[in-house]
Scaffold this motif. Structure first.
Motif, PDB file in Angstrom:
ATOM      1  N   HIS A  25      20.435 -57.560 -55.167  1.00  0.00           N
ATOM      2  CA  HIS A  25      19.722 -57.125 -53.955  1.00  0.00           C
ATOM      3  C   HIS A  25      19.501 -55.625 -53.836  1.00  0.00           C
ATOM      4  O   HIS A  25      18.849 -55.180 -52.896  1.00  0.00           O
ATOM      5  CB  HIS A  25      20.472 -57.606 -52.710  1.00  0.00           C
ATOM      6  CG  HIS A  25      20.645 -59.081 -52.645  1.00  0.00           C
ATOM      7  ND1 HIS A  25      19.644 -59.940 -52.261  1.00  0.00           N
ATOM      8  CD2 HIS A  25      21.720 -59.871 -52.937  1.00  0.00           C
ATOM      9  CE1 HIS A  25      20.080 -61.188 -52.304  1.00  0.00           C
ATOM     10  NE2 HIS A  25      21.337 -61.175 -52.714  1.00  0.00           N
ATOM     11  N   PHE A  45      24.674 -56.762 -46.057  1.00  0.00           N
ATOM     12  CA  PHE A  45      23.217 -56.721 -45.949  1.00  0.00           C
ATOM     13  C   PHE A  45      22.653 -55.757 -46.987  1.00  0.00           C
ATOM     14  O   PHE A  45      23.349 -54.834 -47.412  1.00  0.00           O
ATOM     15  CB  PHE A  45      22.796 -56.208 -44.560  1.00  0.00           C
ATOM     16  CG  PHE A  45      23.305 -57.012 -43.418  1.00  0.00           C
ATOM     17  CD1 PHE A  45      22.681 -58.196 -43.046  1.00  0.00           C
ATOM     18  CD2 PHE A  45      24.399 -56.582 -42.690  1.00  0.00           C
ATOM     19  CE1 PHE A  45      23.144 -58.931 -41.967  1.00  0.00           C
ATOM     20  CE2 PHE A  45      24.873 -57.317 -41.608  1.00  0.00           C
ATOM     21  CZ  PHE A  45      24.239 -58.493 -41.253  1.00  0.00           C
ATOM     22  N   PRO A  46      21.377 -55.912 -47.342  1.00  0.00           N
ATOM     23  CA  PRO A  46      20.725 -54.844 -48.103  1.00  0.00           C
ATOM     24  C   PRO A  46      20.792 -53.568 -47.263  1.00  0.00           C
ATOM     25  O   PRO A  46      20.666 -53.613 -46.037  1.00  0.00           O
ATOM     26  CB  PRO A  46      19.288 -55.325 -48.268  1.00  0.00           C
ATOM     27  CG  PRO A  46      19.369 -56.817 -48.158  1.00  0.00           C
ATOM     28  CD  PRO A  46      20.465 -57.068 -47.142  1.00  0.00           C
ATOM     29  N   GLY A  48      20.206 -50.654 -45.031  1.00  0.00           N
ATOM     30  CA  GLY A  48      19.163 -50.377 -44.060  1.00  0.00           C
ATOM     31  C   GLY A  48      18.624 -51.597 -43.336  1.00  0.00           C
ATOM     32  O   GLY A  48      17.901 -51.461 -42.363  1.00  0.00           O
ATOM     33  N   GLU A  49      18.997 -52.820 -43.776  1.00  0.00           N
ATOM     34  CA  GLU A  49      18.481 -54.012 -43.106  1.00  0.00           C
ATOM     35  C   GLU A  49      19.145 -54.233 -41.756  1.00  0.00           C
ATOM     36  O   GLU A  49      18.542 -54.785 -40.847  1.00  0.00           O
ATOM     37  CB  GLU A  49      18.668 -55.250 -43.981  1.00  0.00           C
ATOM     38  CG  GLU A  49      18.004 -56.481 -43.383  1.00  0.00           C
ATOM     39  CD  GLU A  49      18.013 -57.664 -44.308  1.00  0.00           C
ATOM     40  OE1 GLU A  49      18.649 -58.662 -43.950  1.00  0.00           O
ATOM     41  OE2 GLU A  49      17.395 -57.576 -45.378  1.00  0.00           O
ATOM     42  N   PHE A  50      20.386 -53.821 -41.615  1.00  0.00           N
ATOM     43  CA  PHE A  50      21.097 -53.904 -40.350  1.00  0.00           C
ATOM     44  C   PHE A  50      21.031 -52.523 -39.713  1.00  0.00           C
ATOM     45  O   PHE A  50      21.357 -51.524 -40.351  1.00  0.00           O
ATOM     46  CB  PHE A  50      22.553 -54.321 -40.587  1.00  0.00           C
ATOM     47  CG  PHE A  50      23.360 -54.452 -39.321  1.00  0.00           C
ATOM     48  CD1 PHE A  50      23.412 -55.656 -38.646  1.00  0.00           C
ATOM     49  CD2 PHE A  50      24.054 -53.369 -38.815  1.00  0.00           C
ATOM     50  CE1 PHE A  50      24.157 -55.783 -37.482  1.00  0.00           C
ATOM     51  CE2 PHE A  50      24.799 -53.478 -37.650  1.00  0.00           C
ATOM     52  CZ  PHE A  50      24.842 -54.693 -36.985  1.00  0.00           C
ATOM     53  N   LEU A 113      24.923 -61.710 -47.277  1.00  0.00           N
ATOM     54  CA  LEU A 113      24.319 -61.963 -48.582  1.00  0.00           C
ATOM     55  C   LEU A 113      25.144 -62.847 -49.509  1.00  0.00           C
ATOM     56  O   LEU A 113      24.594 -63.461 -50.421  1.00  0.00           O
ATOM     57  CB  LEU A 113      24.043 -60.632 -49.296  1.00  0.00           C
ATOM     58  CG  LEU A 113      22.919 -59.779 -48.748  1.00  0.00           C
ATOM     59  CD1 LEU A 113      22.849 -58.451 -49.501  1.00  0.00           C
ATOM     60  CD2 LEU A 113      21.592 -60.514 -48.841  1.00  0.00           C
TER      61      LEU A 113
END
Length: 176
Positions: A25, A45-46, A48-50, A113
């Protein structure tokens, strides 16, 4: 006065899982959830996704290039750097403990993930002893707003890798 203990450590198994997830990812981030979805569980999370809140507290940045017992001497870079966040109110409730990031078999109920991998991240806690708490007194944690302005923790404060959770968070033996 001795150096402050890291606020978070990662087991070798969890570090291996994070390395795998980063390969799949790209750069990652972790957030210790405060009760949504999978209870109070670490969520991956990837990067910056959160959206990290201005008052979220950085517990540390895991350096996935390190092995068991190694201590980072510089900021981890690229996919090796995995920041671990916790909400401000949750940090206030748990600031007397070290978070031990581990992985166990089974699938969590969240959006993390690792869910398709058949395992789930698990946070364990170890209460700091009086000497450790004294070294942490007066510590000014890095907040989400600070991070956005480019503030990073000192390398000595970076979390470390332990072989197993029991190395950082021993369980009590049987009662006499």
């Amino acid at each position: 006065m001795s150096a402050a203990p890291p606020r978070a450590v990662v087991t070798a198994l969890a570090a291996s899982l994070l390395r795998h997830l980063a390969d799949v990812h790209g750069p990652l981030m972790l957030h210790q959830s405060g009760g949504c979805c999978d209870g109070s569980a670490p969520m991956c999370f990837p990067l910056g996704e959160f959206v990290v809140g201005d008052r979220d507290v950085l517990l540390g940045v895991f350096d996935l290039s390190l092995g068991v017992g190694e201590v980072g001497v510089s900021q981890p870079q690229d996919d090796d750097a995995v920041p671990l966040w916790i909400s401000g109110p949750q940090f206030d409730a748990w600031k007397h403990t070290q978070l031990v990031l581990d992985v166990v078999p089974g699938r969590g109920a969240g959006f993390s993930l690792e869910a398709p991998e058949g395992v789930r991240l698990l946070s364990r806690g170890r209460v700091f002893d009086a000497a450790e708490l004294a070294t942490l007194e007066g510590e000014v944690p890095v907040l989400g707003g600070d991070w956005e302005r480019g503030v990073r923790p000192a390398p000595a404060a970076l979390p470390r890798v332990v072989a197993e959770a029991a190395d950082a968070c021993p369980t009590p033996g049987p009662r006499p």
